[in-house]
Design a protein around this motif. Structure first.
Motif, PDB file in Angstrom:
ATOM      1  N   ALA A 151      61.046  16.127 -15.060  1.00 17.39           N
ATOM      2  CA  ALA A 151      61.786  15.227 -14.414  1.00 17.39           C
ATOM      3  C   ALA A 151      62.802  15.746 -13.213  1.00 17.39           C
ATOM      4  CB  ALA A 151      62.817  14.464 -15.579  1.00 17.39           C
ATOM      5  N   GLY A 152      63.171  14.925 -12.495  1.00 15.69           N
ATOM      6  CA  GLY A 152      64.152  15.162 -11.205  1.00 15.69           C
ATOM      7  C   GLY A 152      63.769  14.746 -10.021  1.00 15.69           C
ATOM      8  N   SER A 153      64.488  15.061  -9.108  1.00 19.31           N
ATOM      9  CA  SER A 153      64.275  14.326  -7.690  1.00 19.31           C
ATOM     10  C   SER A 153      63.356  14.675  -6.956  1.00 19.31           C
ATOM     11  CB  SER A 153      65.748  14.540  -6.806  1.00 19.31           C
ATOM     12  OG  SER A 153      65.473  13.940  -5.833  1.00 19.31           O
ATOM     13  N   VAL A 154      62.816  13.910  -6.044  1.00 22.03           N
ATOM     14  CA  VAL A 154      61.599  14.286  -5.286  1.00 22.03           C
ATOM     15  C   VAL A 154      61.818  15.548  -4.325  1.00 22.03           C
ATOM     16  CG1 VAL A 154      62.375  12.836  -3.348  1.00 22.03           C
ATOM     17  CG2 VAL A 154      59.774  13.319  -3.358  1.00 22.03           C
ATOM     18  N   ASP A 155      60.897  16.576  -4.352  1.00 24.21           N
ATOM     19  CA  ASP A 155      60.947  17.694  -3.637  1.00 24.21           C
ATOM     20  C   ASP A 155      61.806  19.019  -4.426  1.00 24.21           C
ATOM     21  OD1 ASP A 155      59.171  17.073  -1.419  1.00 24.21           O
ATOM     22  OD2 ASP A 155      60.959  16.184  -0.271  1.00 24.21           O
ATOM     23  N   ASP A 156      62.098  18.600  -5.717  1.00 23.63           N
ATOM     24  CA  ASP A 156      62.719  19.855  -6.424  1.00 23.63           C
ATOM     25  C   ASP A 156      61.723  20.739  -6.957  1.00 23.63           C
ATOM     26  OD1 ASP A 156      65.421  18.572  -5.923  1.00 23.63           O
ATOM     27  OD2 ASP A 156      65.652  17.617  -7.847  1.00 23.63           O
ATOM     28  N   GLY A 157      60.374  20.532  -7.128  1.00 21.41           N
ATOM     29  CA  GLY A 157      59.662  21.589  -7.344  1.00 21.41           C
ATOM     30  C   GLY A 157      59.067  21.255  -8.491  1.00 21.41           C
ATOM     31  N   LYS A 158      58.803  20.079  -8.888  1.00 20.09           N
ATOM     32  CA  LYS A 158      58.063  20.117 -10.420  1.00 20.09           C
ATOM     33  C   LYS A 158      56.875  20.521 -10.349  1.00 20.09           C
ATOM     34  CE  LYS A 158      59.622  15.779 -10.300  1.00 20.09           C
ATOM     35  NZ  LYS A 158      60.285  15.792  -9.026  1.00 20.09           N
ATOM     36  N   SER A 159      56.011  19.752  -9.538  1.00 23.11           N
ATOM     37  CA  SER A 159      54.511  20.185  -9.495  1.00 23.11           C
ATOM     38  C   SER A 159      54.299  21.673  -9.185  1.00 23.11           C
ATOM     39  CB  SER A 159      53.868  19.533  -8.424  1.00 23.11           C
ATOM     40  OG  SER A 159      53.888  17.876  -8.849  1.00 23.11           O
ATOM     41  N   THR A 160      55.223  22.079  -8.471  1.00 28.30           N
ATOM     42  CA  THR A 160      55.070  23.795  -8.085  1.00 28.30           C
ATOM     43  C   THR A 160      55.348  24.331  -9.457  1.00 28.30           C
ATOM     44  OG1 THR A 160      55.683  23.390  -5.962  1.00 28.30           O
ATOM     45  CG2 THR A 160      55.733  25.660  -6.792  1.00 28.30           C
ATOM     46  N   LEU A 161      56.279  24.174 -10.102  1.00 27.10           N
ATOM     47  CA  LEU A 161      56.647  24.873 -11.337  1.00 27.10           C
ATOM     48  C   LEU A 161      55.556  24.779 -12.410  1.00 27.10           C
ATOM     49  CD1 LEU A 161      58.722  26.025 -13.360  1.00 27.10           C
ATOM     50  CD2 LEU A 161      59.428  24.128 -14.016  1.00 27.10           C
ATOM     51  N   ILE A 162      55.100  23.301 -12.482  1.00 30.05           N
ATOM     52  CA  ILE A 162      53.879  23.362 -13.533  1.00 30.05           C
ATOM     53  C   ILE A 162      52.705  23.976 -13.098  1.00 30.05           C
ATOM     54  CG2 ILE A 162      52.098  21.552 -14.657  1.00 30.05           C
ATOM     55  CD1 ILE A 162      55.353  21.554 -15.352  1.00 30.05           C
ATOM     56  N   GLY A 163      52.176  24.110 -11.849  1.00 26.89           N
ATOM     57  CA  GLY A 163      51.083  24.919 -11.261  1.00 26.89           C
ATOM     58  C   GLY A 163      51.547  26.398 -11.556  1.00 26.89           C
ATOM     59  N   ARG A 164      52.646  26.825 -11.220  1.00 24.89           N
ATOM     60  CA  ARG A 164      52.858  28.129 -11.643  1.00 24.89           C
ATOM     61  C   ARG A 164      52.863  28.500 -13.079  1.00 24.89           C
ATOM     62  NH1 ARG A 164      52.811  32.847  -9.105  1.00 24.89           N
ATOM     63  NH2 ARG A 164      53.644  31.681  -7.341  1.00 24.89           N
ATOM     64  N   LEU A 165      53.380  27.895 -13.900  1.00 24.92           N
ATOM     65  CA  LEU A 165      53.289  27.887 -15.345  1.00 24.92           C
ATOM     66  C   LEU A 165      51.795  27.879 -15.896  1.00 24.92           C
ATOM     67  CD1 LEU A 165      55.078  28.201 -17.835  1.00 24.92           C
ATOM     68  CD2 LEU A 165      54.846  25.731 -18.079  1.00 24.92           C
ATOM     69  N   LEU A 166      50.832  27.259 -15.183  1.00 24.47           N
ATOM     70  CA  LEU A 166      49.520  27.359 -15.420  1.00 24.47           C
ATOM     71  C   LEU A 166      48.796  28.433 -14.919  1.00 24.47           C
ATOM     72  CD1 LEU A 166      48.603  23.488 -14.802  1.00 24.47           C
ATOM     73  CD2 LEU A 166      48.879  24.553 -17.090  1.00 24.47           C
ATOM     74  N   TYR A 167      49.072  28.810 -13.640  1.00 26.54           N
ATOM     75  CA  TYR A 167      48.640  29.909 -13.275  1.00 26.54           C
ATOM     76  C   TYR A 167      48.903  31.269 -13.939  1.00 26.54           C
ATOM     77  CZ  TYR A 167      47.398  33.157  -9.414  1.00 26.54           C
ATOM     78  OH  TYR A 167      46.714  34.374  -8.853  1.00 26.54           O
ATOM     79  N   ASP A 168      50.254  31.328 -14.007  1.00 32.74           N
ATOM     80  CA  ASP A 168      50.907  32.515 -14.673  1.00 32.74           C
ATOM     81  C   ASP A 168      50.368  32.796 -16.123  1.00 32.74           C
ATOM     82  OD1 ASP A 168      51.852  33.136 -12.519  1.00 32.74           O
ATOM     83  OD2 ASP A 168      53.837  33.168 -12.873  1.00 32.74           O
ATOM     84  N   THR A 169      50.151  31.656 -16.747  1.00 31.38           N
ATOM     85  CA  THR A 169      49.540  32.027 -18.300  1.00 31.38           C
ATOM     86  C   THR A 169      48.233  31.984 -18.250  1.00 31.38           C
ATOM     87  OG1 THR A 169      49.700  29.478 -18.511  1.00 31.38           O
ATOM     88  CG2 THR A 169      51.669  30.651 -19.005  1.00 31.38           C
ATOM     89  N   GLU A 170      47.533  32.034 -17.278  1.00 25.71           N
ATOM     90  CA  GLU A 170      45.918  31.912 -17.281  1.00 25.71           C
ATOM     91  C   GLU A 170      45.390  30.769 -17.764  1.00 25.71           C
ATOM     92  OE1 GLU A 170      44.802  35.874 -18.657  1.00 25.71           O
ATOM     93  OE2 GLU A 170      46.015  36.937 -16.949  1.00 25.71           O
TER      94      GLU A 170
END
Length: 417
Positions: free
Chosen positions: A9-28
């Motif tokens: 959750a959070g405001s637009v452009d705060d990086g939510k989708s980027t965080l989830i993408g990073r979490l999925l990428y770094d956990t392979e």
């Protein structure tokens, strides 16, 4: 393994989708094909680096506009837990989607841009998360790389958030400074923020205690379907299928059926794998009763000495989601567990200013407004206070003409008889 559902959750452009993408990428947790597809999309968009946000922003409109519209559900697991992620949109226009994602979450991952602090939409999301009773909150202070990873900036924002959160109902609150773009403190500890000793996002997700969050005391079983197999082998079989909303049911337990008030006892508890000795949230089972009672979809099975409020007068907090404002006298449909009834909006008690949390007198609720209302239903519903049971304490309101969802509500039984 234990399952944890969490919503961003959070405001637009705060990086939510980027965080989830990073979490999925770094956990392979994503395949090479998915990585290659996202890399190609990033190149077509003229980006020098792979945009990990595209792993969750799946709609074409989302990629073109650079915003999240729909709630994207993603799944991954580690050696300690399984996870379901609800990546909710931050834009005010899609607040309704955020409410849907948060309504079933065990934990809220609230992102805040370290440079902008608490925006109006971030405050609205925080207030909604509080109303929705999400028991665990993790505030991820994002984009620390843009302030040179300064501890002073993190401490300033943590203080600002803490002051606002003390006015809300937040049982468990934690803060972690991160850079979702660079991966700092998402899965691996940051070398540039050695002043932080609170672990990473993944550390917190793997270790937060959730086993005591569900209501295991108040037995609640909304009936979704009456099972009557058309087979000679089961010609006497009558079962009541549904999902346990609270408490524990065992064969031999005395039970009460509402709203009829008829009593019986549990004969057996059946599943697709066969009979079981007990059922508890969120298991989906079929209950068989010792007596042949008139039980239908929308009824609720509970204990004789512990039952919910049976009422036609409902006091609740609602998040109005429709583009058309609503006023007292409006005719609606209230859907509560597996029961749908006609309802009328009798009164709008007040609207909440999401910035100040002050109550305002009003004669209508508009899009994304949050307020307290009084409803009168055509037939009784069996409900608990939302703080006591998130399933039997919640409902949605529908437009009877279009069947469109117009609001989500949380029951407050403390003002009812």
């Amino acid at each position: 393994m234990e399952l944890l559902t969490f919503v961003t959750a959070g405001s637009v452009d705060d990086g939510k989708s980027t965080l989830i993408g990073r979490l999925l990428y770094d956990t392979e947790s994503i395949t090479e094909d998915q990585i290659e597809a996202v890399a190609r999309s990033s190149t077509r968009m003229g980006l020098e680096e792979t945009n990990l946000a595209l792993l969750t922003d799946g709609l074409r409109a989302e990629r073109e506009q650079g915003i999240t519209i729909d709630v994207a559900y993603r799944y991954f697991s580690t050696s300690r837990r399984k996870f379901i992620i609800a990546d909710a949109p931050g834009h005010v226009q899609y607040t309704r989607n955020m409410v849907c994602g948060a309504s079933v979450a065990d934990l809220a991952l609230l992102l805040v841009d370290v440079r902008t602090g608490l925006t109006e939409q971030t405050r609205r999301h925080a207030f909604l998360l509080s109303l929705l009773g999400v028991p665990h909150w993790l505030i991820a202070v994002n984009k620390m790389d843009l302030v040179d990873y300064r501890q002073a900036d993190f401490d300033r924002l943590r203080e600002e958030c803490s002051r606002f959160m003390t006015r809300l109902r937040v049982p468990d609150l934690a803060f972690i400074p991160i850079s979702a773009l660079r991966g700092d403190n998402v899965v691996t500890p940051s070398d540039t923020m050695d002043w932080h000793h609170g672990g990473t996002i993944l550390d917190h997700l793997e270790t937060v205690h959730i086993r005591s969050d569900r209501n295991m005391v108040d037995a609640r079983f909304p009936v979704q379907y009456v099972v009557r197999p058309r087979s000679d082998d089961f010609h006497d079989y009558r079962g009541y299928a549904g999902q346990v909303a609270g408490g524990v049911f065992r064969p031999g337990d005395e039970v009460l059926v509402l709203p009829s008030g008829m009593s019986s006892r549990v004969e057996s508890i059946d599943t697709a794998e066969g009979p079981i000795d007990e059922a508890f949230p969120p298991m989906s089972v079929t209950l068989r009763l010792a007596d042949d009672l008139d039980v239908a979809r929308g009824d609720l099975i509970c204990r004789p000495g512990n039952h919910p409020v049976v009422t036609q007068d409902v006091d609740a907090m609602v998040s109005w989601m429709d583009s058309t404002p609503v006023q007292p006298g409006a005719r609606l449909v209230l859907k509560h567990t597996s029961r749908s009834v006609r309802a009328q909006l009798r009164e709008i008690v007040y609207r909440v200013d999401v910035n100040s949390l002050h109550r305002q007198n009003t004669d209508s609720l508009g899009p994304n407004d949050i307020g307290r209302i009084k409803l009168r239903t055509a037939q009784p519903i069996m409900c608990d206070d939302y703080a006591r049971n998130r399933t039997t304490g919640s409902f949605i309101l529908l437009d009877p003409n279009t069947n469109r969802t117009v609001a989500g509500g949380m029951v407050d039984t403390r003002t009812q008889d």
